[in-house]
Write an enzyme that holds these catalytic residues in place. Sequence first.
Site, short mmCIF file in Angstrom:
data_model
loop_
_atom_site.label_atom_id
_atom_site.label_comp_id
_atom_site.label_asym_id
_atom_site.label_seq_id
_atom_site.Cartn_x
_atom_site.Cartn_y
_atom_site.Cartn_z
N LYS A 112 0.82 -1.22 0.00
CA LYS A 112 0.00 0.00 0.00
C LYS A 112 0.85 1.26 0.00
O LYS A 112 0.44 2.29 -0.53
CB LYS A 112 -0.97 -0.01 1.18
CG LYS A 112 -2.02 -1.09 1.03
CD LYS A 112 -3.27 -0.81 1.82
CE LYS A 112 -4.32 -1.87 1.54
NZ LYS A 112 -5.41 -1.87 2.49
N LYS A 194 -4.90 -11.32 -5.20
CA LYS A 194 -6.13 -11.62 -4.46
C LYS A 194 -7.27 -10.73 -4.96
O LYS A 194 -7.03 -9.64 -5.49
CB LYS A 194 -5.91 -11.44 -2.95
CG LYS A 194 -5.64 -10.02 -2.54
CD LYS A 194 -5.57 -9.83 -1.03
CE LYS A 194 -5.34 -8.35 -0.72
NZ LYS A 194 -5.30 -7.98 0.66
N LYS A 197 -10.77 -5.08 -2.61
CA LYS A 197 -11.68 -3.93 -2.62
C LYS A 197 -11.08 -2.78 -3.41
O LYS A 197 -11.79 -1.97 -3.98
CB LYS A 197 -11.86 -3.40 -1.19
CG LYS A 197 -12.75 -4.20 -0.31
CD LYS A 197 -12.89 -3.46 1.03
CE LYS A 197 -12.70 -4.40 2.18
NZ LYS A 197 -12.52 -3.77 3.47
P1 TYM Z 1 -10.20 -6.15 5.24
O1 TYM Z 1 -11.28 -5.15 5.49
O2 TYM Z 1 -9.24 -5.88 4.14
O3 TYM Z 1 -10.84 -7.58 4.93
C1 TYM Z 1 -11.78 -8.18 5.80
C2 TYM Z 1 -11.51 -9.67 5.86
O4 TYM Z 1 -11.60 -10.26 4.55
C3 TYM Z 1 -10.44 -11.07 4.31
N1 TYM Z 1 -10.13 -11.03 2.87
C4 TYM Z 1 -10.07 -12.10 2.07
N2 TYM Z 1 -10.25 -13.40 2.30
C5 TYM Z 1 -10.12 -14.25 1.24
N3 TYM Z 1 -9.83 -13.86 -0.02
C6 TYM Z 1 -9.64 -12.55 -0.30
N4 TYM Z 1 -9.38 -12.15 -1.54
C7 TYM Z 1 -9.76 -11.59 0.78
N5 TYM Z 1 -9.63 -10.26 0.85
C8 TYM Z 1 -9.85 -9.93 2.14
C9 TYM Z 1 -9.37 -10.42 5.15
O5 TYM Z 1 -8.31 -11.33 5.40
C10 TYM Z 1 -10.11 -10.02 6.39
O6 TYM Z 1 -10.20 -11.10 7.29
N6 TYM Z 1 -6.76 -5.40 8.75
C11 TYM Z 1 -8.03 -6.01 8.49
C12 TYM Z 1 -9.13 -5.52 9.42
C13 TYM Z 1 -8.84 -5.61 10.88
C14 TYM Z 1 -8.84 -6.77 11.66
C15 TYM Z 1 -8.55 -6.35 12.99
C16 TYM Z 1 -9.07 -8.12 11.39
C17 TYM Z 1 -8.55 -4.56 11.69
N7 TYM Z 1 -8.38 -5.00 12.99
C18 TYM Z 1 -8.47 -7.26 14.03
C19 TYM Z 1 -8.98 -9.03 12.45
C20 TYM Z 1 -8.69 -8.60 13.76
C21 TYM Z 1 -8.44 -5.67 7.07
O7 TYM Z 1 -8.00 -4.73 6.49
O8 TYM Z 1 -9.43 -6.48 6.59
#
Ligand code: TYM
Length: 328
Positions: A112, A194, A197
Amino acid sequence: MKKRIFSGAQPTGQLHLGNYLGALKNWVALQNEYESFFCIVNLHAITLPQDPQVLRQKTLDLARIYLAAGLDPEVSTIFIQSDIAEHAELTWVLSCSSRMGELERMTQFKDKGKGNSERAGVGLFTYPVLMAADILLYQTHLVPVGKDQKQHLELARDLAERFNRDFGRTFVVPDPFIPPVGANILSLQEPAKKMSKSDENPNGAIFLLDDPDTITKKIKRAVTDSGTTVEYDEARPAISNLLTIYHLMTGRTIEESQAHFEGRGYGHFKAELAEAVVEFLKPFQEKAQSYTDDELNRILKAGAEKARVIARETLRDVYAKMGIVGAV
Ligand code: TYM
């Protein structure tokens, strides 16, 4: 006492099938077995510039998605990160014991920040520390996430262990829960990446709120590997990704799905896959649209009240152990 789970997603962009299959689906499956906390991480969202109006709307929309996916507010605590000031406070404490080197190694920062540390925001750099604070505040045992979050989870574990070593047992050391299938759903356009978003090409992702026509078009346009058979094969990531989506959407095993499409070409497979995704998302979208803002606000407020009690208790313990005392 039930063990705890914590997880969250950012209210940025639109949630897609990868988010659902890699994370939300498992949250729903685990919520009854654990004491569950699911957070809308709006403070993480501002590590990249956001339009305030849009962020406000997306925060509430993400609550809709959580509920449509099947999170039950009677069972799980659903809340907004910024409602609990302790997340930011514990981030400061943990950042004092985080090392520049370990944050520099985070691949998400490298991606990023586009490798340009002169220009990349400091929030992007310390993002994983805020994530560790989210998790550790709730004395979390298990964190269900997709594969892209594995490295951040390792940091959360390291920070918990470091603090426990220096100040005595304070934090539960969390384990990741990364599903064996679906933890890394790939882009429909560039299967080396992957599903994301923030992908510039919207055809790479199926968004949970896409209409049936859009879904069908995106699946029809999805790239496929050379070959003609519908088979799971690591050397053919594009078709394997589509087959994984089919398997997770329909509940048919990979073997059953392969047998079902034997002797049929990609065109036939894509048509059935599109149908399965549309069928799955129809009730999901209806449910998402059924909540009023008032209902959502009530759920989020009740969630914050429950979460706050635990967060305060942990932070009080952290400060006491470190000798941080105030006059009031
Ligand atoms: P975020 O918002 O990017 O994504 C939310 C969740 O979706 C999963 N994910 C995927 N799983 C499978 N295939 C994909 N292509 C894919 N893209 C996204 C992510 O692994 C995630 O579980 N940093 C985190 C948010 C966060 C968080 C936390 C998670 C903040 N604090 C504490 C767990 C515990 C994030 O940006 O997720």
